[in-house]
Design a protein around this motif. Structure first.
Motif, mmCIF file in Angstrom:
data_model
loop_
_atom_site.group_PDB
_atom_site.id
_atom_site.type_symbol
_atom_site.label_atom_id
_atom_site.label_comp_id
_atom_site.label_asym_id
_atom_site.label_seq_id
_atom_site.Cartn_x
_atom_site.Cartn_y
_atom_site.Cartn_z
ATOM 1 N N ASP A 159 0.772 -1.315 0.069
ATOM 2 C CA ASP A 159 0.026 -0.157 -0.038
ATOM 3 C C ASP A 159 0.496 1.291 0.071
ATOM 4 N N ALA A 160 2.164 1.427 0.542
ATOM 5 C CA ALA A 160 2.939 2.399 0.566
ATOM 6 C C ALA A 160 3.280 2.703 -0.745
ATOM 7 N N THR A 161 3.224 1.716 -1.849
ATOM 8 C CA THR A 161 3.715 2.245 -3.224
ATOM 9 C C THR A 161 2.548 3.033 -3.943
ATOM 10 N N ASP A 162 1.563 2.937 -3.287
ATOM 11 C CA ASP A 162 0.141 3.669 -3.783
ATOM 12 C C ASP A 162 0.133 5.270 -3.411
ATOM 13 N N PHE A 163 1.135 5.988 -3.929
ATOM 14 C CA PHE A 163 1.770 7.065 -3.384
ATOM 15 C C PHE A 163 0.505 8.259 -4.084
ATOM 16 N N TYR A 164 -0.142 8.093 -5.376
ATOM 17 C CA TYR A 164 -0.488 9.149 -6.103
ATOM 18 C C TYR A 164 -2.165 8.967 -6.015
ATOM 19 N N THR A 165 -2.616 8.213 -5.169
ATOM 20 C CA THR A 165 -4.283 8.218 -5.111
ATOM 21 C C THR A 165 -4.619 8.455 -3.594
ATOM 22 N N VAL A 166 -5.824 8.891 -3.319
ATOM 23 C CA VAL A 166 -6.201 9.380 -2.363
ATOM 24 C C VAL A 166 -7.610 8.533 -1.836
ATOM 25 N N ILE A 167 -7.676 8.216 -0.638
ATOM 26 C CA ILE A 167 -8.820 7.338 -0.247
ATOM 27 C C ILE A 167 -9.721 8.652 0.690
ATOM 28 N N PRO A 168 -10.998 8.925 0.183
ATOM 29 C CA PRO A 168 -11.827 9.936 0.565
ATOM 30 C C PRO A 168 -12.049 9.786 2.050
ATOM 31 N N CYS A 169 -12.138 10.899 2.915
ATOM 32 C CA CYS A 169 -12.306 10.799 4.291
ATOM 33 C C CYS A 169 -13.799 10.355 4.721
ATOM 34 N N ALA A 170 -14.168 9.680 5.722
ATOM 35 C CA ALA A 170 -15.159 9.140 5.917
ATOM 36 C C ALA A 170 -16.255 10.148 6.795
ATOM 37 N N THR A 171 -15.401 11.082 7.200
ATOM 38 C CA THR A 171 -16.200 12.105 8.257
ATOM 39 C C THR A 171 -15.793 13.542 7.985
ATOM 40 N N LYS A 172 -16.350 14.643 8.428
ATOM 41 C CA LYS A 172 -15.576 16.117 8.235
ATOM 42 C C LYS A 172 -14.601 16.408 9.152
ATOM 43 N N SER A 173 -14.173 15.508 9.745
ATOM 44 C CA SER A 173 -13.117 15.721 10.951
ATOM 45 C C SER A 173 -11.626 16.348 10.215
ATOM 46 N N SER A 174 -11.122 17.362 10.783
ATOM 47 C CA SER A 174 -9.975 17.926 10.254
ATOM 48 C C SER A 174 -8.719 17.055 10.696
ATOM 49 N N ILE A 175 -8.910 16.300 12.031
ATOM 50 C CA ILE A 175 -8.119 15.205 12.533
ATOM 51 C C ILE A 175 -7.767 13.913 11.245
ATOM 52 N N GLU A 176 -8.971 13.744 10.833
ATOM 53 C CA GLU A 176 -8.987 12.535 10.056
ATOM 54 C C GLU A 176 -8.414 12.870 8.661
ATOM 55 N N ALA A 177 -8.731 14.201 8.323
ATOM 56 C CA ALA A 177 -7.744 14.816 7.212
ATOM 57 C C ALA A 177 -6.197 14.980 7.179
ATOM 58 N N GLN A 178 -6.048 15.103 8.763
ATOM 59 C CA GLN A 178 -4.580 14.899 8.975
ATOM 60 C C GLN A 178 -3.824 13.818 8.566
ATOM 61 N N PHE A 179 -4.656 12.759 9.113
ATOM 62 C CA PHE A 179 -4.175 11.209 8.794
ATOM 63 C C PHE A 179 -3.917 10.914 7.312
ATOM 64 N N GLN A 180 -5.234 11.364 6.700
ATOM 65 C CA GLN A 180 -5.203 11.147 5.412
ATOM 66 C C GLN A 180 -4.239 11.584 4.608
ATOM 67 N N ASP A 181 -3.458 12.944 4.912
ATOM 68 C CA ASP A 181 -2.537 13.508 4.049
ATOM 69 C C ASP A 181 -1.357 12.337 4.603
ATOM 70 N N VAL A 182 -0.950 11.967 5.501
ATOM 71 C CA VAL A 182 0.392 11.483 5.816
ATOM 72 C C VAL A 182 0.179 9.894 5.645
ATOM 73 N N TYR A 183 -0.779 9.261 6.058
ATOM 74 C CA TYR A 183 -0.528 7.621 6.126
ATOM 75 C C TYR A 183 -0.779 6.967 4.938
ATOM 76 N N THR A 184 -0.037 5.582 4.770
ATOM 77 C CA THR A 184 -0.393 4.854 3.776
ATOM 78 C C THR A 184 -1.918 4.448 3.813
ATOM 79 N N HIS A 185 -2.379 3.908 2.613
ATOM 80 C CA HIS A 185 -3.779 3.493 2.589
ATOM 81 C C HIS A 185 -4.168 2.617 3.550
ATOM 82 N N GLN A 186 -3.272 1.499 3.948
ATOM 83 C CA GLN A 186 -3.540 0.524 4.859
ATOM 84 C C GLN A 186 -3.834 1.032 6.243
ATOM 85 N N LYS A 187 -2.801 1.853 6.423
ATOM 86 C CA LYS A 187 -2.957 2.325 7.856
ATOM 87 C C LYS A 187 -4.067 3.182 8.056
#
Length: 292
Positions: A64-92
Protein backbone atom coordinates in the motif's frame (compact mmCIF):
# COMPACT_ATOMS: atom_id res chain seq x y z
CA UNK A 1 -9.94 -14.36 18.90
CA UNK A 2 -9.01 -10.82 17.92
CA UNK A 3 -11.90 -9.49 20.03
CA UNK A 4 -10.69 -11.50 23.03
CA UNK A 5 -7.12 -10.22 22.72
CA UNK A 6 -7.80 -6.54 22.15
CA UNK A 7 -11.07 -5.96 24.03
CA UNK A 8 -10.31 -7.72 27.31
CA UNK A 9 -9.26 -4.99 29.74
CA UNK A 10 -8.71 -7.04 32.88
CA UNK A 11 -7.54 -10.53 33.85
CA UNK A 12 -11.05 -11.66 34.78
CA UNK A 13 -12.63 -10.42 31.56
CA UNK A 14 -9.85 -12.05 29.53
CA UNK A 15 -10.37 -15.41 31.26
CA UNK A 16 -14.12 -15.19 30.77
CA UNK A 17 -13.89 -14.16 27.10
CA UNK A 18 -11.22 -16.80 26.43
CA UNK A 19 -13.38 -19.61 27.83
CA UNK A 20 -16.39 -18.41 25.80
CA UNK A 21 -14.20 -18.33 22.68
CA UNK A 22 -13.07 -21.94 23.19
CA UNK A 23 -16.61 -23.18 23.83
CA UNK A 24 -18.21 -21.33 20.92
CA UNK A 25 -15.75 -22.70 18.38
CA UNK A 26 -15.21 -26.17 19.83
CA UNK A 27 -11.56 -25.54 20.67
CA UNK A 28 -11.47 -26.69 24.29
CA UNK A 29 -9.18 -29.63 23.43
CA UNK A 30 -6.90 -27.69 21.08
CA UNK A 31 -3.36 -28.32 22.37
CA UNK A 32 -1.72 -25.29 20.76
CA UNK A 33 -4.24 -22.89 22.28
CA UNK A 34 -4.01 -24.67 25.64
CA UNK A 35 -0.21 -24.31 25.67
CA UNK A 36 -0.50 -20.69 24.62
CA UNK A 37 -2.88 -20.01 27.49
CA UNK A 38 -0.73 -21.82 30.06
CA UNK A 39 2.33 -19.75 29.15
CA UNK A 40 0.42 -16.50 29.18
CA UNK A 41 0.72 -13.17 30.69
CA UNK A 42 -1.58 -10.82 28.81
CA UNK A 43 1.40 -8.97 27.32
CA UNK A 44 3.13 -12.17 26.23
CA UNK A 45 -0.09 -13.45 24.72
CA UNK A 46 -0.56 -10.30 22.66
CA UNK A 47 3.05 -10.50 21.42
CA UNK A 48 2.64 -14.11 20.32
CA UNK A 49 -0.67 -13.32 18.67
CA UNK A 50 0.94 -10.41 16.82
CA UNK A 51 3.76 -12.65 15.64
CA UNK A 52 1.21 -14.89 13.91
CA UNK A 53 -0.14 -11.95 11.93
CA UNK A 54 3.04 -9.92 11.55
CA UNK A 55 4.25 -11.09 8.14
CA UNK A 56 0.82 -10.74 6.56
CA UNK A 57 0.27 -7.22 7.88
CA UNK A 58 3.77 -6.13 6.91
CA UNK A 59 3.26 -7.30 3.33
CA UNK A 60 0.06 -5.27 3.10
CA UNK A 61 1.71 -2.14 4.44
CA UNK A 62 4.58 -2.37 1.99
CA UNK A 63 2.29 -2.86 -1.01
CA UNK A 64 0.00 0.00 0.00
CA UNK A 65 2.93 2.35 0.60
CA UNK A 66 3.66 2.27 -3.13
CA UNK A 67 0.21 3.65 -3.92
CA UNK A 68 1.39 7.24 -3.47
CA UNK A 69 -0.66 9.10 -6.03
CA UNK A 70 -4.21 8.11 -5.03
CA UNK A 71 -6.34 9.40 -2.16
CA UNK A 72 -8.89 7.58 -0.02
CA UNK A 73 -11.82 9.95 0.71
CA UNK A 74 -12.40 10.89 4.33
CA UNK A 75 -15.31 9.16 6.06
CA UNK A 76 -16.15 12.22 8.19
CA UNK A 77 -15.76 16.00 8.18
CA UNK A 78 -13.10 15.84 10.91
CA UNK A 79 -9.95 17.87 10.27
CA UNK A 80 -8.04 15.29 12.34
CA UNK A 81 -9.06 12.55 9.90
CA UNK A 82 -7.83 14.77 7.04
CA UNK A 83 -4.53 15.12 8.93
CA UNK A 84 -4.06 11.33 8.88
CA UNK A 85 -5.29 11.10 5.29
CA UNK A 86 -2.50 13.41 4.15
CA UNK A 87 0.27 11.42 5.87
CA UNK A 88 -0.57 7.73 6.23
CA UNK A 89 -0.41 4.85 3.79
CA UNK A 90 -3.72 3.51 2.49
CA UNK A 91 -3.58 0.44 4.72
CA UNK A 92 -3.01 2.39 7.93
CA UNK A 93 -5.44 5.15 7.02
CA UNK A 94 -8.18 2.54 6.58
CA UNK A 95 -7.51 1.40 10.15
CA UNK A 96 -7.73 4.99 11.34
CA UNK A 97 -10.96 5.50 9.42
CA UNK A 98 -12.53 2.54 11.19
CA UNK A 99 -11.97 4.34 14.49
CA UNK A 100 -13.53 7.54 13.14
CA UNK A 101 -16.60 5.58 12.06
CA UNK A 102 -16.76 3.86 15.46
CA UNK A 103 -16.80 7.26 17.15
CA UNK A 104 -20.45 7.55 16.15
CA UNK A 105 -21.29 4.83 18.70
CA UNK A 106 -19.62 6.68 21.58
CA UNK A 107 -21.19 8.92 24.20
CA UNK A 108 -18.74 11.21 26.01
CA UNK A 109 -19.22 12.54 29.53
CA UNK A 110 -16.84 14.82 31.48
CA UNK A 111 -16.35 13.52 35.03
CA UNK A 112 -13.57 15.75 36.37
CA UNK A 113 -11.46 18.70 35.23
CA UNK A 114 -8.76 20.87 36.77
CA UNK A 115 -5.94 23.05 35.39
CA UNK A 116 -6.33 21.77 31.83
CA UNK A 117 -6.40 18.10 32.87
CA UNK A 118 -9.75 16.43 32.20
CA UNK A 119 -11.12 12.97 32.91
CA UNK A 120 -13.88 11.58 30.69
CA UNK A 121 -16.07 8.51 30.71
CA UNK A 122 -16.82 7.28 27.21
CA UNK A 123 -19.66 4.82 26.77
CA UNK A 124 -19.50 2.76 23.59
CA UNK A 125 -22.67 1.07 22.40
CA UNK A 126 -21.81 -2.45 21.24
CA UNK A 127 -25.40 -3.73 20.95
CA UNK A 128 -28.94 -2.47 21.41
CA UNK A 129 -28.69 -2.73 25.20
CA UNK A 130 -24.98 -3.08 26.04
CA UNK A 131 -22.54 -0.22 26.60
CA UNK A 132 -18.83 -0.64 27.37
CA UNK A 133 -17.32 2.17 29.42
CA UNK A 134 -13.79 3.54 29.09
CA UNK A 135 -11.87 6.18 31.04
CA UNK A 136 -10.08 8.74 28.86
CA UNK A 137 -7.78 11.47 30.19
CA UNK A 138 -6.87 14.60 28.24
CA UNK A 139 -4.12 17.10 29.09
CA UNK A 140 -4.79 20.22 27.03
CA UNK A 141 -1.49 21.83 28.04
CA UNK A 142 0.68 18.91 26.90
CA UNK A 143 -1.78 17.98 24.10
CA UNK A 144 -1.73 14.41 25.41
CA UNK A 145 -4.59 11.94 25.47
CA UNK A 146 -4.77 8.43 26.95
CA UNK A 147 -7.50 5.81 26.88
CA UNK A 148 -8.06 2.81 29.10
CA UNK A 149 -8.36 0.53 26.06
CA UNK A 150 -4.65 1.15 25.18
CA UNK A 151 -5.24 0.89 21.43
CA UNK A 152 -2.58 3.48 20.63
CA UNK A 153 -0.03 1.73 22.86
CA UNK A 154 -0.72 -1.65 21.23
CA UNK A 155 -1.42 -0.76 17.58
CA UNK A 156 -0.20 2.79 17.16
CA UNK A 157 -3.53 4.43 16.23
CA UNK A 158 -5.87 6.62 18.26
CA UNK A 159 -9.01 4.78 19.40
CA UNK A 160 -12.59 5.89 18.82
CA UNK A 161 -12.92 6.76 22.52
CA UNK A 162 -9.96 9.18 22.39
CA UNK A 163 -11.24 10.65 19.11
CA UNK A 164 -14.63 11.19 20.72
CA UNK A 165 -13.00 13.17 23.53
CA UNK A 166 -10.90 15.21 21.09
CA UNK A 167 -14.08 16.06 19.21
CA UNK A 168 -15.75 17.05 22.50
CA UNK A 169 -12.75 19.30 23.26
CA UNK A 170 -12.97 20.79 19.73
CA UNK A 171 -9.37 19.86 18.94
CA UNK A 172 -8.63 20.40 15.23
CA UNK A 173 -5.12 18.85 14.98
CA UNK A 174 -3.44 16.12 17.02
CA UNK A 175 0.12 16.26 18.30
CA UNK A 176 2.77 14.77 16.02
CA UNK A 177 3.47 12.12 18.69
CA UNK A 178 0.29 10.38 17.49
CA UNK A 179 1.39 10.31 13.83
CA UNK A 180 4.04 7.60 13.55
CA UNK A 181 6.64 8.01 10.84
CA UNK A 182 6.84 4.28 10.11
CA UNK A 183 3.42 4.42 8.42
CA UNK A 184 3.99 7.57 6.42
CA UNK A 185 3.43 7.15 2.68
CA UNK A 186 6.33 9.56 2.08
CA UNK A 187 8.94 7.23 3.57
CA UNK A 188 11.19 5.96 0.79
CA UNK A 189 14.71 4.60 0.57
CA UNK A 190 17.02 7.17 -0.90
CA UNK A 191 19.06 4.65 -2.87
CA UNK A 192 19.41 1.03 -3.87
CA UNK A 193 22.53 -1.06 -4.25
CA UNK A 194 23.01 -2.69 -7.66
CA UNK A 195 25.12 -5.78 -7.21
CA UNK A 196 27.63 -7.23 -9.65
CA UNK A 197 30.16 -10.06 -9.57
CA UNK A 198 33.12 -7.76 -8.76
CA UNK A 199 31.87 -5.82 -5.78
CA UNK A 200 29.06 -7.97 -4.37
CA UNK A 201 30.70 -8.56 -0.94
CA UNK A 202 31.31 -4.81 -0.49
CA UNK A 203 27.77 -3.82 -1.46
CA UNK A 204 26.30 -6.58 0.69
CA UNK A 205 27.97 -5.09 3.74
CA UNK A 206 26.93 -1.59 2.67
CA UNK A 207 23.29 -2.70 2.39
CA UNK A 208 23.45 -4.23 5.85
CA UNK A 209 24.94 -1.03 7.30
CA UNK A 210 22.27 1.03 5.55
CA UNK A 211 19.45 -1.09 7.01
CA UNK A 212 20.90 -0.79 10.52
CA UNK A 213 21.20 2.98 10.20
CA UNK A 214 17.61 3.31 8.95
CA UNK A 215 16.32 1.24 11.88
CA UNK A 216 18.16 3.31 14.48
CA UNK A 217 17.29 6.60 12.80
CA UNK A 218 13.59 5.73 12.79
CA UNK A 219 13.59 5.16 16.55
CA UNK A 220 15.47 8.40 17.17
CA UNK A 221 13.13 10.39 14.91
CA UNK A 222 10.01 9.02 16.59
CA UNK A 223 11.42 9.99 19.99
CA UNK A 224 12.46 13.46 18.83
CA UNK A 225 9.08 14.18 17.21
CA UNK A 226 7.42 14.22 20.63
CA UNK A 227 8.32 17.89 21.10
CA UNK A 228 9.80 20.85 19.26
CA UNK A 229 12.69 21.03 21.75
CA UNK A 230 13.73 17.44 21.02
CA UNK A 231 13.36 18.04 17.28
CA UNK A 232 15.71 21.05 17.47
CA UNK A 233 18.29 18.96 19.37
CA UNK A 234 18.16 16.23 16.71
CA UNK A 235 18.50 18.74 13.84
CA UNK A 236 21.53 20.26 15.55
CA UNK A 237 23.07 16.82 16.04
CA UNK A 238 22.44 15.93 12.38
CA UNK A 239 24.16 19.13 11.23
CA UNK A 240 27.20 18.43 13.42
CA UNK A 241 27.49 14.83 12.25
CA UNK A 242 27.15 15.78 8.57
CA UNK A 243 29.98 18.33 8.89
CA UNK A 244 32.21 15.76 10.60
CA UNK A 245 31.50 13.09 7.96
CA UNK A 246 32.06 15.50 5.06
CA UNK A 247 35.38 16.59 6.55
CA UNK A 248 36.51 12.97 6.94
CA UNK A 249 35.40 12.15 3.39
CA UNK A 250 37.26 15.14 2.00
CA UNK A 251 40.38 14.21 3.97
CA UNK A 252 40.35 10.65 2.63
CA UNK A 253 39.77 11.86 -0.91
CA UNK A 254 42.69 14.26 -0.63
CA UNK A 255 45.10 11.48 0.41
CA UNK A 256 43.99 8.91 -2.18
CA UNK A 257 46.27 7.88 -5.08
CA UNK A 258 45.99 6.35 -8.51
CA UNK A 259 47.57 3.14 -7.28
CA UNK A 260 44.51 2.43 -5.10
CA UNK A 261 42.35 -0.34 -6.53
CA UNK A 262 39.17 1.70 -6.11
CA UNK A 263 40.43 4.72 -8.11
CA UNK A 264 38.02 5.83 -10.84
CA UNK A 265 37.70 8.58 -13.43
CA UNK A 266 36.17 11.07 -10.98
CA UNK A 267 38.86 10.65 -8.34
CA UNK A 268 41.65 10.89 -10.96
CA UNK A 269 40.34 14.20 -12.29
CA UNK A 270 40.12 15.63 -8.78
CA UNK A 271 43.78 14.85 -7.91
CA UNK A 272 45.59 18.07 -8.82
CA UNK A 273 48.70 17.97 -6.62
CA UNK A 274 51.53 15.88 -8.24
CA UNK A 275 53.32 15.12 -4.93
CA UNK A 276 50.28 13.18 -3.76
CA UNK A 277 50.49 10.78 -6.75
CA UNK A 278 53.06 8.01 -6.65
CA UNK A 279 53.55 7.44 -10.37
CA UNK A 280 56.74 5.35 -9.96
CA UNK A 281 58.06 6.47 -13.34
CA UNK A 282 54.82 5.96 -15.23
CA UNK A 283 53.22 8.71 -17.34
CA UNK A 284 51.18 11.21 -15.38
CA UNK A 285 48.01 10.49 -17.37
CA UNK A 286 47.09 6.77 -17.28
CA UNK A 287 43.54 7.18 -18.50
CA UNK A 288 44.38 5.87 -21.96
CA UNK A 289 45.59 2.58 -20.57
CA UNK A 290 42.98 2.01 -17.87
CA UNK A 291 40.67 -0.95 -18.47
CA UNK A 292 37.03 -0.98 -17.48
Amino acid sequence: MSQVVWNSHSKDSFDRNWNDFLLNFGLVDNKWLSDLYEDRSLIQFVKQYDNCLGSREQAKRESDATDFYTVIPCATKSSIEAQFQDVYTHQKFREVQAQFRGKANCITRLTNSALGYSVYEVGEQVSSSIFNKFVVTYDSVAAEIKCQCLLFESRGILCRHALSVLSFEQVSQVSLRYILERWSKKVKRRHTHIKNSHDEPLLEQRSKSFDELVFRSQNICEFASESEELTVILHRAYDTVMIEMEELKAKRKGTSSLSHEDANLESVNELQSPPRIRTRGRPKNRLGSKKY
